[in-house]
Motif scaffolding. Structure first.
Motif, mmCIF file in Angstrom:
data_model
loop_
_atom_site.group_PDB
_atom_site.id
_atom_site.type_symbol
_atom_site.label_atom_id
_atom_site.label_comp_id
_atom_site.label_asym_id
_atom_site.label_seq_id
_atom_site.Cartn_x
_atom_site.Cartn_y
_atom_site.Cartn_z
ATOM 1 N N LEU A 95 1.135 -0.991 -0.074
ATOM 2 C CA LEU A 95 0.255 -0.096 0.072
ATOM 3 C C LEU A 95 0.615 1.498 -0.089
ATOM 4 C CD1 LEU A 95 -2.241 -1.035 2.635
ATOM 5 C CD2 LEU A 95 -3.193 -1.147 0.408
ATOM 6 N N ARG A 96 0.390 2.366 -0.344
ATOM 7 C CA ARG A 96 0.817 3.859 -0.587
ATOM 8 C C ARG A 96 0.204 4.482 0.930
ATOM 9 N NH1 ARG A 96 5.649 4.893 -0.180
ATOM 10 N NH2 ARG A 96 6.583 7.001 -0.991
ATOM 11 N N PHE A 97 0.236 5.333 1.086
ATOM 12 C CA PHE A 97 -0.292 6.986 2.028
ATOM 13 C C PHE A 97 -0.475 7.385 1.793
ATOM 14 C CE2 PHE A 97 -0.410 2.330 4.695
ATOM 15 C CZ PHE A 97 -1.669 2.059 4.506
ATOM 16 N N LYS A 98 -0.919 8.360 1.242
ATOM 17 C CA LYS A 98 -0.495 9.929 1.178
ATOM 18 C C LYS A 98 -1.821 11.053 2.373
ATOM 19 C CE LYS A 98 -2.477 11.261 -3.221
ATOM 20 N NZ LYS A 98 -2.289 11.916 -4.455
ATOM 21 N N PRO A 99 -1.906 11.866 2.548
ATOM 22 C CA PRO A 99 -2.500 12.876 3.084
ATOM 23 C C PRO A 99 -3.698 13.133 2.519
ATOM 24 C CG PRO A 99 -0.354 13.844 3.818
ATOM 25 C CD PRO A 99 -0.339 13.149 2.725
ATOM 26 N N ALA A 100 -4.975 13.093 3.310
ATOM 27 C CA ALA A 100 -6.051 13.325 2.287
ATOM 28 C C ALA A 100 -6.258 14.834 1.831
ATOM 29 C CB ALA A 100 -7.453 12.682 3.106
ATOM 30 N N SER A 101 -5.848 15.571 1.983
ATOM 31 C CA SER A 101 -5.778 16.351 1.546
ATOM 32 C C SER A 101 -4.917 17.085 0.648
ATOM 33 C CB SER A 101 -5.858 17.801 2.456
ATOM 34 O OG SER A 101 -4.316 17.422 3.573
ATOM 35 N N SER A 102 -3.523 15.939 0.073
ATOM 36 C CA SER A 102 -3.303 16.587 -1.091
ATOM 37 C C SER A 102 -3.207 16.172 -2.397
ATOM 38 C CB SER A 102 -2.054 15.294 -0.777
ATOM 39 O OG SER A 102 -0.875 15.358 -1.451
ATOM 40 N N ASP A 103 -3.131 16.829 -3.398
ATOM 41 C CA ASP A 103 -3.083 16.897 -4.540
ATOM 42 C C ASP A 103 -2.712 15.878 -4.870
ATOM 43 O OD1 ASP A 103 -6.059 16.587 -4.258
ATOM 44 O OD2 ASP A 103 -5.725 19.574 -4.460
ATOM 45 N N PRO B 209 0.476 14.183 -6.697
ATOM 46 C CA PRO B 209 0.652 12.500 -7.640
ATOM 47 C C PRO B 209 1.044 11.655 -6.689
ATOM 48 C CG PRO B 209 2.334 14.246 -9.292
ATOM 49 C CD PRO B 209 1.443 15.365 -7.822
ATOM 50 N N TRP B 210 1.225 10.684 -7.305
ATOM 51 C CA TRP B 210 1.514 9.398 -6.047
ATOM 52 C C TRP B 210 2.738 9.093 -6.571
ATOM 53 C CZ3 TRP B 210 -1.082 7.137 -1.772
ATOM 54 C CH2 TRP B 210 -1.910 7.263 -1.681
ATOM 55 N N SER B 211 4.005 8.844 -5.324
ATOM 56 C CA SER B 211 5.541 9.080 -5.750
ATOM 57 C C SER B 211 5.710 8.649 -4.722
ATOM 58 C CB SER B 211 5.358 10.552 -6.206
ATOM 59 O OG SER B 211 6.850 10.232 -6.420
ATOM 60 N N LEU B 212 7.081 7.880 -5.488
ATOM 61 C CA LEU B 212 8.069 7.048 -4.312
ATOM 62 C C LEU B 212 9.137 8.679 -3.103
ATOM 63 C CD1 LEU B 212 8.821 3.860 -5.480
ATOM 64 C CD2 LEU B 212 6.848 3.930 -4.269
ATOM 65 N N ASP B 213 8.605 9.212 -4.077
ATOM 66 C CA ASP B 213 9.721 10.203 -3.767
ATOM 67 C C ASP B 213 8.864 11.407 -3.055
ATOM 68 O OD1 ASP B 213 12.031 9.327 -5.467
ATOM 69 O OD2 ASP B 213 11.501 10.074 -6.800
ATOM 70 N N TRP C 125 4.096 7.334 2.259
ATOM 71 C CA TRP C 125 4.763 5.691 2.454
ATOM 72 C C TRP C 125 3.952 5.538 2.118
ATOM 73 C CZ3 TRP C 125 1.668 8.688 5.441
ATOM 74 C CH2 TRP C 125 0.489 8.115 6.186
ATOM 75 N N GLY C 126 4.218 3.817 2.443
ATOM 76 C CA GLY C 126 4.866 2.031 2.627
ATOM 77 C C GLY C 126 4.285 1.659 3.585
ATOM 78 N N GLU C 127 3.412 0.375 2.796
ATOM 79 C CA GLU C 127 2.941 -0.748 4.351
ATOM 80 C C GLU C 127 3.048 -2.331 3.207
ATOM 81 O OE1 GLU C 127 3.334 -0.774 7.121
ATOM 82 O OE2 GLU C 127 3.743 2.127 7.497
#
Length: 92
Positions: free
Chosen positions: A52-60, A62-66, A71-73
Motif C-alpha cells: 500500500l501507499r498512503f498520502k494525506p487526504a488533503s494532498s492533490d 501525484p502518487w510518488s515514491l519520492d 509512505w508505504g506499508e
C-alpha cells in the motif's frame, strides 16, 4: 482511511495499492473483514505486490515514491470500520 500513528486524534489518508508495473504502479487497495485471534474482527487492508501507499487526504500531489509526505506499508489491520472510507462511497 483514518490513521492514528502520526496524530493521536487521527488523520484521514488516501490509500492505493502499489504494483510492480513501473509505468503504471497504482492498483486497487482492498479492505476485507478478517478474524484476528487476539482482537476479534478486524479489517485487513491490502494492495498490490508492493503493498500500500498512503498520502494525506488533503494532498492533490501525484502518487510518488519520492514524495516525503507519502509512505508505504505491506498491509494494514484496522479495528474499526469507521476508520475506512471507500472511494465509491459518499463521505459521512
Amino acid at each position: 482511511m483514518k490513521l492514528y500513528d502520526r496524530n493521536p486524534s487521527g488523520e484521514w489518508y488516501r490509500v492505493t495499492g502499489w504494483s510492480d508495473n513501473e509505468q503504471a504502479p497504482l492498483c486497487p487497495a482492498y479492505a476485507q473483514l478478517v478474524e484476528d485471534s487476539g482482537s476479534g474482527l478486524a479489517h485487513l487492508v491490502y494492495g498490490g505486490i508492493h503493498g500500500l501507499r498512503f498520502k494525506p487526504a488533503s494532498s492533490d500531489r501525484p502518487w510518488s515514491l519520492d514524495d516525503p509526505q507519502q509512505w508505504g506499508e505491506a498491509y494494514l489491520s484496522l479495528a474499526s470500520e469507521r476508520d475506512v472510507r471507500y472511494a465509491d462511497a459518499p463521505s459521512p
